[in-house]
Design an enzyme around this catalytic site. Structure first.
Site, PDB file in Angstrom:
ATOM      1  N   ASP A  48      -7.431   0.143   7.621  1.00 59.05           N
ATOM      2  CA  ASP A  48      -6.668   1.292   7.110  1.00 59.05           C
ATOM      3  C   ASP A  48      -7.467   2.578   7.189  1.00 59.05           C
ATOM      4  O   ASP A  48      -6.904   3.667   7.168  1.00 59.05           O
ATOM      5  CB  ASP A  48      -6.262   1.043   5.657  1.00 59.05           C
ATOM      6  CG  ASP A  48      -5.184  -0.020   5.609  1.00 59.05           C
ATOM      7  OD1 ASP A  48      -5.542  -1.209   5.662  1.00 59.05           O
ATOM      8  OD2 ASP A  48      -4.005   0.355   5.555  1.00 59.05           O
ATOM      9  N   ASN A  50     -10.045  -2.368   4.700  1.00 56.21           N
ATOM     10  CA  ASN A  50      -8.802  -3.092   5.042  1.00 56.21           C
ATOM     11  C   ASN A  50      -8.318  -3.865   3.822  1.00 56.21           C
ATOM     12  O   ASN A  50      -8.950  -3.838   2.750  1.00 56.21           O
ATOM     13  CB  ASN A  50      -9.067  -4.038   6.226  1.00 56.21           C
ATOM     14  CG  ASN A  50      -7.795  -4.621   6.811  1.00 56.21           C
ATOM     15  OD1 ASN A  50      -6.841  -3.897   7.092  1.00 56.21           O
ATOM     16  ND2 ASN A  50      -7.747  -5.934   6.983  1.00 56.21           N
ATOM     17  N   LYS A  51      -7.228  -4.547   3.961  1.00 54.50           N
ATOM     18  CA  LYS A  51      -6.597  -5.296   2.865  1.00 54.50           C
ATOM     19  C   LYS A  51      -7.614  -6.125   2.089  1.00 54.50           C
ATOM     20  O   LYS A  51      -8.500  -6.754   2.672  1.00 54.50           O
ATOM     21  CB  LYS A  51      -5.501  -6.190   3.462  1.00 54.50           C
ATOM     22  CG  LYS A  51      -4.703  -7.034   2.497  1.00 54.50           C
ATOM     23  CD  LYS A  51      -4.050  -6.267   1.378  1.00 54.50           C
ATOM     24  CE  LYS A  51      -3.220  -5.096   1.827  1.00 54.50           C
ATOM     25  NZ  LYS A  51      -2.651  -4.298   0.726  1.00 54.50           N
ATOM     26  N   ARG A 107       0.538   7.082  -0.704  1.00 54.16           N
ATOM     27  CA  ARG A 107      -0.410   5.946  -0.721  1.00 54.16           C
ATOM     28  C   ARG A 107      -1.781   6.518  -0.366  1.00 54.16           C
ATOM     29  O   ARG A 107      -1.901   7.269   0.605  1.00 54.16           O
ATOM     30  CB  ARG A 107      -0.002   4.832   0.270  1.00 54.16           C
ATOM     31  CG  ARG A 107       1.192   4.010  -0.216  1.00 54.16           C
ATOM     32  CD  ARG A 107       1.343   2.711   0.573  1.00 54.16           C
ATOM     33  NE  ARG A 107       0.386   1.697   0.170  1.00 54.16           N
ATOM     34  CZ  ARG A 107       0.196   0.563   0.856  1.00 54.16           C
ATOM     35  NH1 ARG A 107       0.876   0.319   1.969  1.00 54.16           N
ATOM     36  NH2 ARG A 107      -0.682  -0.329   0.438  1.00 54.16           N
ATOM     37  N   ARG A 112       5.003  -0.402   5.691  1.00 50.00           N
ATOM     38  CA  ARG A 112       3.595  -0.500   5.287  1.00 50.00           C
ATOM     39  C   ARG A 112       2.776  -0.750   6.550  1.00 50.00           C
ATOM     40  O   ARG A 112       3.333  -0.912   7.629  1.00 50.00           O
ATOM     41  CB  ARG A 112       3.364  -1.547   4.186  1.00 50.00           C
ATOM     42  CG  ARG A 112       4.277  -2.709   4.088  1.00 50.00           C
ATOM     43  CD  ARG A 112       4.185  -3.661   5.249  1.00 50.00           C
ATOM     44  NE  ARG A 112       2.809  -4.064   5.442  1.00 50.00           N
ATOM     45  CZ  ARG A 112       2.309  -4.521   6.555  1.00 50.00           C
ATOM     46  NH1 ARG A 112       3.068  -4.652   7.649  1.00 50.00           N
ATOM     47  NH2 ARG A 112       1.043  -4.873   6.672  1.00 50.00           N
ATOM     48  N   GLY A 113       1.456  -0.780   6.376  1.00 46.96           N
ATOM     49  CA  GLY A 113       0.585  -0.860   7.556  1.00 46.96           C
ATOM     50  C   GLY A 113       0.217   0.572   7.940  1.00 46.96           C
ATOM     51  O   GLY A 113       1.100   1.456   7.971  1.00 46.96           O
ATOM     52  N   ALA A 114      -1.065   0.802   8.201  1.00 46.65           N
ATOM     53  CA  ALA A 114      -1.554   2.176   8.378  1.00 46.65           C
ATOM     54  C   ALA A 114      -0.790   2.987   9.442  1.00 46.65           C
ATOM     55  O   ALA A 114      -0.283   4.076   9.140  1.00 46.65           O
ATOM     56  CB  ALA A 114      -3.053   2.138   8.674  1.00 46.65           C
ATOM     57  N   GLN A 131       1.463 -10.504   2.708  1.00 40.84           N
ATOM     58  CA  GLN A 131       1.877  -9.937   4.002  1.00 40.84           C
ATOM     59  C   GLN A 131       1.548 -10.869   5.167  1.00 40.84           C
ATOM     60  O   GLN A 131       2.192 -10.794   6.214  1.00 40.84           O
ATOM     61  CB  GLN A 131       1.195  -8.583   4.259  1.00 40.84           C
ATOM     62  CG  GLN A 131       1.618  -7.464   3.334  1.00 40.84           C
ATOM     63  CD  GLN A 131       0.602  -7.291   2.230  1.00 40.84           C
ATOM     64  OE1 GLN A 131       0.076  -8.270   1.712  1.00 40.84           O
ATOM     65  NE2 GLN A 131       0.322  -6.065   1.856  1.00 40.84           N
TER      66      GLN A 131
END
Ligand code: MRU
Length: 356
Positions: A240, A250-251, A88, A51-53, A199
């Site tokens: 992201d 972002n998150k 995603r 995960r993570g862009a 996370q």
């Protein structure tokens, strides 16, 4: 960066397989997993083993390599690329990496395609490492300045994991922190837990511990009072998808932290490689915001006293819940964008000045 003193990257290619660190098992278990075909790559992205862009972009690139190994056929490759892009929806790196790979592979002979695909996937990962390192060198100047003025530990808040685990190495938000630490500047990191998947607690705190950087986990609601009491000198988060007007997606929870930072005059920086810039979408309402399974809210996973991983429900069985994974922070709340090419204002002018 290091885990138990040994240097790792988050993804690499070995013996015709893609190796990843399974991030759903961290911090309790360190498991290296092999992705053997396109289905494995898509599943790893969907289930957030990676995960993570930037990392999901790199996984998509290697996913296409696996697709070619499995079946060297153009329609199979096209289907693989579409399935990867839809695995995603929010982080633009996924589409960016797939488009870059497909452009490189268009018109290439069957006999050459595997080598060219592998070389391109490798250059996407190498480029990300270089870009993240440069983000660190550029962002270090901000931390250095605060440290010189304050003559004391610099307290930095970060949200989610925009660390090396979200990239290939260094991270985006964490890269200036790692560079500052390596230069001997004293930093302490406030780590937002980052519900629902935690996370921050599970990944950011873990990787900072492994690099011996002092950090404290706080709930997502704690940043406000810490800012009011002068306990946070700056915030650095990842993104992201960055729009050309400087808005950053972002998150979930990043926006509320930025509002609080604005109200308390705390500088709020966003760190990004250019692969997260979406030059096409003009209005943030057009960004597809991922909605994930509500069980990520209603259930939590942890380790019991016998070292067994356990998953338990914490919500009433009849309650409904909504699990949006990302939000948008408007450019007006962002102090600056830290990129591989330098720091700029969060605006079209700022981004174009560096990248066009
Ligand atoms: O849902 P995730 O864990 O993939 O979300 C990750 C983030 O929001 C990060 O901040 C972002 O991808 C930047 S990573 C350098």
């Amino acid at each position: 960066m290091k885990i138990e003193g040994k240097n790792y990257r988050t993804i690499w290619f070995e013996n015709n397989e893609v190796k990843i660190i399974d991030q759903t098992k961290l911090p309790h278990k360190f498991v290296i997993k092999s992705l053997k075909n396109i289905k494995d790559a898509i599943n790893a992205i969907k289930t957030m083993e990676v995960r993570g862009a930037p990392l999901i972009g790199a996984t998509a690139a290697y996913g296409l390599v696996l697709s070619i190994i499995e079946k060297n056929d153009l329609s199979f490759l096209k289907k693989s690329s579409e399935d990867l892009i839809s695995s995603r929806p929010t982080a633009i790196n996924l589409k960016w990496a797939v488009d870059r790979m497909m452009k490189k592979l268009s018109g290439v002979n069957n006999s050459d395609i595997l080598k060219i695909a592998l070389d391109e996937a490798k250059s996407i990962t190498e480029e990300d490492v270089k870009f993240c390192k440069n983000i660190g060198i550029n962002g270090l100047k901000i931390i250095e300045e605060i440290s010189k003025k304050k003559k004391d530990v610099v307290n930095i808040l970060t949200h989610c994991n925009a660390g090396w685990l979200a990239t290939i190495d260094w991270g985006t938000a964490t890269s200036p922190i790692y560079h500052a630490h390596q230069k001997g500047i004293k930093v302490h990191i406030w780590v937002d837990e980052t519900r629902p998947r935690n996370q921050g607690a599970n990944l950011t705190s873990y990787e900072l511990n492994e690099e011996k950087i002092p950090n404290t986990i706080i709930t997502d609601n704690t940043g406000g009072i810490l800012m009011q009491r002068g306990k946070i000198d700056m915030c650095i988060v990842g993104t992201d998808r960055t729009l050309s007007n400087g808005d950053v997606c972002n998150k979930i929870g990043t926006y509320l932290k930025a509002l609080s930072a604005k109200d308390n005059n705390v500088p709020f920086y966003v760190a990004l490689p250019s692969s997260t810039i979406d030059w096409n979408i003009k209005d943030h309402k057009q960004i597809p915001i991922e909605e994930r399974n509500s069980e990520e809210l209603s259930h939590v996973e942890g380790i019991d006293e016998n070292n067994n991983l356990k998953r338990v429900r914490i919500y009433p069985q009849k309650s409904k819940s909504l699990n949006l994974a990302f939000d948008v922070t408007p450019a007006k709340l962002v102090t600056g964008l830290i990129t591989e090419k330098g720091i700029c204002e969060a605006s079209e002018q700022g981004l174009k000045g560096l990248f066009k």
